[in-house]
Design an enzyme around this catalytic site. Sequence first.
Site, short mmCIF file in Angstrom:
data_model
loop_
_atom_site.label_atom_id
_atom_site.label_comp_id
_atom_site.label_asym_id
_atom_site.label_seq_id
_atom_site.Cartn_x
_atom_site.Cartn_y
_atom_site.Cartn_z
N TYR A 48 -1.95 4.22 -14.38
CA TYR A 48 -1.15 4.12 -13.16
C TYR A 48 -1.56 2.95 -12.26
CZ TYR A 48 2.14 5.29 -9.65
OH TYR A 48 3.20 5.20 -8.80
N GLU B 38 3.71 -4.10 -11.32
CA GLU B 38 4.88 -4.10 -10.44
C GLU B 38 4.70 -5.09 -9.29
OE1 GLU B 38 6.27 0.57 -11.14
OE2 GLU B 38 5.01 0.02 -9.43
#
Length: 233
Positions: free
Chosen positions: A155, A162
């Site tokens: 994560y 991103e």
Amino acid sequence: MAKSQPRPETRCGLKILYIFTYNLIQFCGHSWISSNIIARFLTFGEDSLVDTYYAIGAVMCYCQLLSNLELIHLLTGIEQSPCLPRFLQVTERNVILFVVLSSQEEMQNKHIVWAVFFLWNTLDVIRYPHNMLASIGSDFHILSWIYHSLWVPFYPSIVLAEVIAIYQSLPYFEFYGTFSFILPGPIGIRVHFPYVLQVYCLILVAGMYSICKQFSEERKKFTGKYRIKLHQN
């Protein structure tokens, strides 16, 4: 005559069937994406990195559009889970996929697209079968352990990828003025979209704390239940 109401057992059965089917469809979609990502990389090597979006983007968009149903699941009580972490996960993917990548054609041949898609789908090919089995009260220990452990390295890597994707897109939003606009009224303030994206990067990092905290709590519950089973055996 008054219409008979469906029995609670029937409603519960339909809910389980719906959740199972939803997760099965998502698992099939993300398995196809992951298989293509890996197969194309093994076949074409680095050349496959530049056209990942063109080869896989459409299916990725369909799966992501479908995942917005998860927010409805939480609001209607079909699924029981903290709303904020799931909301952050779904919306961040919407922003990256539909705003950052889909709106800027120059971004679609970047290597970061391969990294984002690979990281997303690696988690999803574990998450959806785990949820699918959980919906029918089944538990495959190895799959559950992977599900509750894989987020630890993945994560933070997803959030980093991103943020990199957003950073690489800023010059294109700056040049084309995409999504920038002037507010109506006498003041006429211009909303510069690259600034909005930069602020959103901070939201991504802050949201990572909330999501990782939820993942950590779920992992503690899982490991606690497993220890109890070991002691009972």
